[in-house]
Design an enzyme around this catalytic site. Structure first.
Site, PDB file in Angstrom:
ATOM      1  N   ASN A   1       3.519   4.589 -11.907  1.00 36.81           N
ATOM      2  CA  ASN A   1       2.075   4.676 -12.445  1.00 36.81           C
ATOM      3  C   ASN A   1       1.061   4.734 -11.538  1.00 36.81           C
ATOM      4  OD1 ASN A   1       0.004   4.235 -14.514  1.00 36.81           O
ATOM      5  ND2 ASN A   1      -0.790   2.599 -13.486  1.00 36.81           N
TER       6      ASN A   1
ATOM      7  N   TYR B   1      -5.207  15.945  -5.310  1.00 38.03           N
ATOM      8  CA  TYR B   1      -4.841  15.976  -6.736  1.00 38.03           C
ATOM      9  C   TYR B   1      -3.724  16.630  -7.492  1.00 38.03           C
ATOM     10  CZ  TYR B   1      -5.129  12.382 -10.788  1.00 38.03           C
ATOM     11  OH  TYR B   1      -4.615  11.677 -12.056  1.00 38.03           O
TER      12      TYR B   1
ATOM     13  N   ASP C   1       1.523  -1.359  -0.300  1.00 43.03           N
ATOM     14  CA  ASP C   1       0.101   0.215  -0.193  1.00 43.03           C
ATOM     15  C   ASP C   1       0.808   1.207   0.096  1.00 43.03           C
ATOM     16  OD1 ASP C   1      -1.855   2.201   0.295  1.00 43.03           O
ATOM     17  OD2 ASP C   1      -3.086   0.961   2.273  1.00 43.03           O
TER      18      ASP C   1
ATOM     19  N   LYS D   1       0.517  15.217  -8.623  1.00 43.66           N
ATOM     20  CA  LYS D   1       1.351  15.783  -9.549  1.00 43.66           C
ATOM     21  C   LYS D   1       1.570  17.136 -10.526  1.00 43.66           C
ATOM     22  CE  LYS D   1      -1.312  11.719 -10.877  1.00 43.66           C
ATOM     23  NZ  LYS D   1      -0.498  10.540 -11.462  1.00 43.66           N
TER      24      LYS D   1
HETATM   25  N1  LIG Z   1      -7.729   7.745 -16.044  1.00 44.35           N
HETATM   26  C1  LIG Z   1      -7.376   9.120 -15.735  1.00 44.35           C
HETATM   27  O1  LIG Z   1      -8.373   9.805 -16.543  1.00 44.35           O
HETATM   28  C2  LIG Z   1      -5.766   9.542 -15.685  1.00 44.35           C
HETATM   29  C3  LIG Z   1      -5.201  10.136 -16.437  1.00 44.35           C
HETATM   30  C4  LIG Z   1      -4.460  11.128 -15.917  1.00 44.35           C
HETATM   31  C5  LIG Z   1      -3.471  10.762 -15.728  1.00 44.35           C
HETATM   32  N2  LIG Z   1      -4.455   9.630 -15.098  1.00 44.35           N
HETATM   33  C6  LIG Z   1      -2.741   8.473 -13.509  1.00 44.35           C
HETATM   34  O2  LIG Z   1      -2.540   7.498 -14.522  1.00 44.35           O
HETATM   35  C7  LIG Z   1      -2.555   7.008 -13.334  1.00 44.35           C
HETATM   36  C8  LIG Z   1      -2.582   5.323 -13.792  1.00 44.35           C
HETATM   37  O3  LIG Z   1      -4.518   5.429 -13.356  1.00 44.35           O
HETATM   38  P1  LIG Z   1      -5.585   4.830 -13.673  1.00 44.35           P
HETATM   39  O4  LIG Z   1      -6.674   5.676 -14.717  1.00 44.35           O
HETATM   40  O5  LIG Z   1      -5.553   3.105 -14.543  1.00 44.35           O
HETATM   41  O6  LIG Z   1      -6.139   4.522 -12.669  1.00 44.35           O
HETATM   42  P2  LIG Z   1      -6.977   3.325 -11.807  1.00 44.35           P
HETATM   43  O7  LIG Z   1      -7.784   2.190 -13.439  1.00 44.35           O
HETATM   44  O8  LIG Z   1      -7.448   2.627 -10.574  1.00 44.35           O
HETATM   45  O9  LIG Z   1      -5.075   2.048 -11.373  1.00 44.35           O
HETATM   46  C9  LIG Z   1      -4.394   2.533 -10.126  1.00 44.35           C
HETATM   47  C10 LIG Z   1      -3.699   1.678  -9.875  1.00 44.35           C
HETATM   48  O10 LIG Z   1      -3.027   2.469  -8.911  1.00 44.35           O
HETATM   49  C11 LIG Z   1      -2.672   1.808  -7.702  1.00 44.35           C
HETATM   50  N3  LIG Z   1      -2.891   1.529  -6.650  1.00 44.35           N
HETATM   51  C12 LIG Z   1      -4.392   2.916  -5.897  1.00 44.35           C
HETATM   52  N4  LIG Z   1      -3.715   2.820  -4.823  1.00 44.35           N
HETATM   53  C13 LIG Z   1      -2.451   2.391  -4.305  1.00 44.35           C
HETATM   54  C14 LIG Z   1      -1.948   2.698  -3.420  1.00 44.35           C
HETATM   55  N5  LIG Z   1      -2.769   2.663  -2.109  1.00 44.35           N
HETATM   56  N6  LIG Z   1      -1.360   1.496  -3.083  1.00 44.35           N
HETATM   57  C15 LIG Z   1      -0.730   1.170  -4.420  1.00 44.35           C
HETATM   58  N7  LIG Z   1      -1.343   0.804  -4.934  1.00 44.35           N
HETATM   59  C16 LIG Z   1      -2.184   1.258  -5.554  1.00 44.35           C
HETATM   60  C17 LIG Z   1      -3.722   0.163  -8.216  1.00 44.35           C
HETATM   61  O11 LIG Z   1      -4.080  -0.748  -7.274  1.00 44.35           O
HETATM   62  P3  LIG Z   1      -4.992  -1.951  -6.767  1.00 44.35           P
HETATM   63  O12 LIG Z   1      -5.841  -1.082  -6.921  1.00 44.35           O
HETATM   64  O13 LIG Z   1      -4.480  -3.065  -6.651  1.00 44.35           O
HETATM   65  O14 LIG Z   1      -4.335  -1.363  -5.457  1.00 44.35           O
HETATM   66  C18 LIG Z   1      -4.926   0.466  -9.472  1.00 44.35           C
HETATM   67  O15 LIG Z   1      -3.225  -0.027 -10.441  1.00 44.35           O
HETATM   68  C19 LIG Z   1      -2.363   7.152 -12.022  1.00 44.35           C
HETATM   69  O16 LIG Z   1      -1.638   7.938 -11.773  1.00 44.35           O
HETATM   70  C20 LIG Z   1      -3.430   8.387 -12.502  1.00 44.35           C
HETATM   71  O17 LIG Z   1      -3.618   9.331 -11.742  1.00 44.35           O
HETATM   72  C21 LIG Z   1      -5.057   9.176 -14.742  1.00 44.35           C
END
Ligand SMILES: NC(=O)c1ccc[n+]([C@@H]2O[C@H](COP(=O)([O-])OP(=O)(O)OC[C@H]3O[C@@H](n4cnc5c(N)ncnc54)[C@H](OP(=O)(O)O)[C@@H]3O)[C@@H](O)[C@H]2O)c1
Length: 256
Positions: A105, A170, A78, A174
């Site tokens: 990521n 957030y 975590d 970032k």
């Molecule tokens: N989706 C968007 O629109 C978007 C846009 C811009 C940037 N991003 C960035 O892209 C990255 C990936 O996001 P995503 O959209 O793929 O989100 P997601 O589908 O919610 O996946 C988030 C990932 O982060 C892990 N995570 C979350 N909290 C955690 C914790 N406390 N400890 C360890 N791992 C943790 C989760 O793993 P578990 O669930 O297994 O813990 C999951 O693998 C993030 O940095 C996000 O800010 C996303």
């Protein structure tokens, strides 16, 4: 047999992190994949193995020995705990003695008015989105220096440059990630570590659904499209250098 490289990807249990692992599966990487949800990580392993097998079949059957595939080590941690990055890197070091790619990521979003955030919210979001990637980068650098080249790819967000209502923390996290990505890229400019930021807009993952369940996902970027940009960076090994890739939804205003 092709020399195998090692990729360390956080947040690989779903969304962008899983898509990046799948995309890198055709590029001769072994993997250290992290998240909190072990069964979701196991699902990632299945799709990565499938992609690696397909690539080996399509291209060069000598990539693996008979019946083998990439070495994939999973570790749950975590990242909201202050010591998480250190524990994670110790676990990594027990399994691997080389590192070619770090993808920071894992991330979470927060969605409430600035006045409603508590000090605990600050710690939680900052630890996951800013503190853990910083220290993972720091711990990785000695190994990445020996790689040819070593890559750090930090997944930021469009809010690394902007500030949206209800996303103050957030956005702060970032901005921090982008700030130290820039500083570190300068500090290690003379080494063979290539440091990049990818800053996407809305990607169709659980993260967006968690804050905007109402949102129409039809025009959103797919996680696989972000993974393609990672793959593109990993192919760039010459004199051209890309600091940042900004990715917006096609339907959003250009240069906004
Ligand atoms: N989706 C968007 O629109 C978007 C846009 C811009 C940037 N991003 C960035 O892209 C990255 C990936 O996001 P995503 O959209 O793929 O989100 P997601 O589908 O919610 O996946 C988030 C990932 O982060 C892990 N995570 C979350 N909290 C955690 C914790 N406390 N400890 C360890 N791992 C943790 C989760 O793993 P578990 O669930 O297994 O813990 C999951 O693998 C993030 O940095 C996000 O800010 C996303």
């Amino acid at each position: 047999m092709v020399e195998r490289k090692v990729a360390f990807i956080t947040g690989a249990s779903r969304g962008i992190g899983r898509a990046v692992a799948v995309a890198a599966a055709s590029m001769d990487y072994d993997f250290f994949l992290t998240g909190r949800n072990e069964s979701a990580l196991e699902e990632t392993v299945k799709v990565v193995r499938k992609a690696a097998a397909k690539a080996a079949n399509d291209n060069d059957k000598s990539r693996f020995g008979c019946g083998e595939g990439p070495l994939i080590v999973l570790h749950t941690e975590d990242l909201s705990c202050p010591e998480a990055a250190e524990r994670l890197f110790e676990a990594f070091s027990r399994s691997f003695d080389r590192l070619d790619l770090l993808v920071n990521n894992a991330g979470i979003v927060g969605a409430k008015p600035v006045g409603d955030y508590s000090p605990d919210d600050w710690e939680h979001i900052m630890n996951i989105n800013a503190r853990a990637p910083f220290f993972l980068m720091q711990y990785s650098i000695p190994l990445l220096k020996k790689a040819d080249p070593g890559f750090i790819i930090n997944i930021g967000s469009v809010v690394a440059h902007k500030g949206y209502e209800n996303q103050a923390l957030y956005s702060a996290s970032k901005h921090a990630l982008l700030g130290y990505t820039k500083a570190t890229a300068r500090e290690f400019k003379e080494t063979n570590i290539r440091i990049h930021a990818i800053n996407p807009g809305g990607v169709n993952t659980d993260l967006v659904k968690s804050v905007r369940p109402d949102i129409d996902t039809t025009d959103m970027i797919s996680p696989e499209e972000i993974a393609e940009t990672v793959k593109f960076l990993l192919r760039m090994k010459g004199n051209a250098m890309i600091d940042e890739i900004s990715v917006r939804r096609r339907t959003k205003k250009p240069w906004d």
